[in-house]
Motif scaffolding. Structure first.
Motif, mmCIF file in Angstrom:
data_model
loop_
_atom_site.group_PDB
_atom_site.id
_atom_site.type_symbol
_atom_site.label_atom_id
_atom_site.label_comp_id
_atom_site.label_asym_id
_atom_site.label_seq_id
_atom_site.Cartn_x
_atom_site.Cartn_y
_atom_site.Cartn_z
ATOM 1 N N TRP A 187 -2.596 -5.858 -4.631
ATOM 2 C CA TRP A 187 -3.333 -7.109 -4.662
ATOM 3 C C TRP A 187 -3.614 -7.478 -6.119
ATOM 4 N N PRO A 188 -3.645 -8.776 -6.445
ATOM 5 C CA PRO A 188 -3.991 -9.185 -7.815
ATOM 6 C C PRO A 188 -5.343 -8.608 -8.212
ATOM 7 N N GLY A 189 -5.410 -8.042 -9.418
ATOM 8 C CA GLY A 189 -6.653 -7.487 -9.924
ATOM 9 C C GLY A 189 -6.856 -6.017 -9.600
ATOM 10 N N TYR A 190 -5.945 -5.433 -8.839
ATOM 11 C CA TYR A 190 -6.107 -4.041 -8.434
ATOM 12 C C TYR A 190 -5.613 -3.030 -9.459
ATOM 13 N N HIS A 241 -5.467 -18.624 0.376
ATOM 14 C CA HIS A 241 -4.869 -17.306 0.214
ATOM 15 C C HIS A 241 -4.884 -16.889 -1.248
ATOM 16 N N ASP A 242 -5.312 -17.779 -2.109
ATOM 17 C CA ASP A 242 -5.323 -17.527 -3.543
ATOM 18 C C ASP A 242 -6.773 -17.574 -4.022
ATOM 19 N N ALA A 243 -7.223 -16.477 -4.619
ATOM 20 C CA ALA A 243 -8.618 -16.386 -5.057
ATOM 21 C C ALA A 243 -8.980 -17.488 -6.038
ATOM 22 N N THR A 244 -8.081 -17.777 -6.965
ATOM 23 C CA THR A 244 -8.342 -18.796 -7.975
ATOM 24 C C THR A 244 -8.490 -20.181 -7.345
ATOM 25 N N GLY A 290 -15.385 2.970 -9.902
ATOM 26 C CA GLY A 290 -16.498 2.098 -10.244
ATOM 27 C C GLY A 290 -16.072 0.881 -11.039
ATOM 28 N N ASP A 291 -15.185 1.091 -12.010
ATOM 29 C CA ASP A 291 -14.698 -0.035 -12.811
ATOM 30 C C ASP A 291 -13.951 -1.036 -11.942
ATOM 31 N N LEU A 292 -13.125 -0.531 -11.034
ATOM 32 C CA LEU A 292 -12.369 -1.401 -10.134
ATOM 33 C C LEU A 292 -13.312 -2.194 -9.224
ATOM 34 N N ALA A 293 -14.342 -1.519 -8.721
ATOM 35 C CA ALA A 293 -15.312 -2.208 -7.869
ATOM 36 C C ALA A 293 -16.026 -3.309 -8.644
#
Length: 383
Positions: free
Chosen positions: A43-46, A239-242, A315-318
């Motif tokens: 997923w984007p950002g993962y 479907h796109d967060a942005t 934690g950083d990912l969260a």
């Protein structure tokens, strides 16, 4: 997150046959020399290496430690992930629960040997044997992150916080005296049918819905009817967060289901939004890092699965994604997440979440996922 047009593997096979096929796979017995590369669908950002924000980088230290160069292919929907894994050429995928069983039963992923993943013992016990990645006692991956699908609303358009998903499913007047028609969003994916079923479980108890992912013909028909009526209210199937965030900022969208990432980003930008867990509860997602059955870099893949469970990374990912760690120490090991980050992102909501899973027909007792896919495409098209 692109649209759901990619090819989709059918889930309309009997459960008994599927489990039998899953049993045939054998986990890796031992690790060898790392191969120098790793290809991940995510997923984007993962999978961040500090290119968007230098503070968020869990790829560079992994590459330095292991010599495995990480290449990432982002996917916007679970169906796209299933399609990409079917084509092959990847080692790992961060699959949500509505994709993981399709990947297992479609023989696209292999079971993992948790003895080769030292950090496995730190995984939240609630997730270690989760049914979306565990079949007949075999684990098909390592948990990665989880989170609820929250109700996000524009605080200027509601006199008080909405307490029900009715604000996105039923016509009503908002605080500005105007209708919610054309001012709500629905998720661009067939799994959203479960959100309608979750709402109906409380709104129409006579339907007898127990599991929003296991629907009889009558229950399924009611969910589709609700979604068809909702169509006139929908500004966009997101479907796109942005794009979702842009709609809240610029298009007058009043309410929608969302993930913590979008809500936290909009709040950081001082946008007038808040989130709630409605009285009906929420659906949610729990993602698993799964190993392709024909992975070319299995040793690097195992190194990554172990690395991904490091508390600071979790934690950083969260903090970055607005999600929750699968390792409890992740809540206290990240300065970026902060001491209250897990509480803010919904760590205590676990028992209120109906986690995504692929609908299983169980020999015709329930409507199969193949029908969900066909019918939801039609609904989004106004049919």
């Amino acid at each position: 997150m692109p649209s759901l047009k990619p090819a989709i593997l059918s889930f309309a096979v009997s459960c008994a046959c599927l489990i039998a096929s899953a049993q045939a796979a054998e986990p890796l017995k031992q690790l060898g020399k790392t191969e120098g590369a790793l290809d991940i669908i995510a997923w984007p950002g993962y999978i961040e290496r500090g290119e968007t924000d230098k503070n968020y980088d869990w790829v560079t230290p992994f590459e330095k430690e292991t010599g495995c160069k990480v290449n990432v292919k982002t996917a916007a929907t679970s169906d796209e992930m299933v399609s990409l894994m079917a084509k092959g050429g990847y080692d790992l995928v961060t699959a949500s629960g509505d994709a993981s069983l399709r990947l297992i039963f479609g023989k696209r992923v292999q079971p993992v040997n948790i003895a080769l993943i030292p950090n496995w013992k730190t995984v939240d016990e609630r997730l270690q044997d989760a049914p979306w990645h565990t079949v007949n006692g075999l684990h098909y991956g390592t948990p990665y992150q989880w989170g609820p699908n929250l109700l996000m609303y524009n605080t200027k358009l509601f006199k008080q916080a909405p307490d029900s998903w009715a604000v996105v499913f039923e016509p009503q007047e908002l605080a500005d005296g105007k209708s919610n028609k054309g001012r709500v969003q629905a998720y661009d994916g067939p799994i959203y049918i479960a959100d309608a079923a979750l709402y109906l479980r409380s709104a129409k108890p006579e339907l007898g819905i127990q599991d929003p992912y296991q629907l009889t013909e009558e229950q399924y028909a009611a969910a589709l009817d609700l979604l068809r009526k909702q169509h006139s209210l929908v500004h966009r199937y997101w479907h796109d967060a942005t794009v979702q965030m842009s709609d809240f900022k610029n298009e007058g969208v009043a309410a929608a289901s969302t993930w913590g990432y979008m809500a936290n980003t909009l709040k950081a930008e001082k946008q007038p939004v808040e989130t709630v867990v409605p009285k009906e509860g929420v659906t949610g997602w729990a993602d698993t890092t799964m190993l392709h059955v024909d992975a070319k870099h299995p040793n690097c893949a195992y190194k990554w699965m172990n690395w991904s469970l490091e508390p600071k990374l979790q934690g950083d990912l969260a903090a970055w994604f607005g999600s929750l760690p699968v390792v409890a120490k992740g809540c206290t090991s990240s300065e970026l997440l902060g001491s209250g980050g897990c509480a803010t992102n919904g760590y205590d909501q676990f028992d209120k979440i109906a986690f995504w899973k692929t609908p299983d027909a169980q020999g015709g007792k329930f409507v199969p996922y193949s029908r969900w896919t066909q019918d939801y495409i039609a609904i989004m098209g106004g049919r």
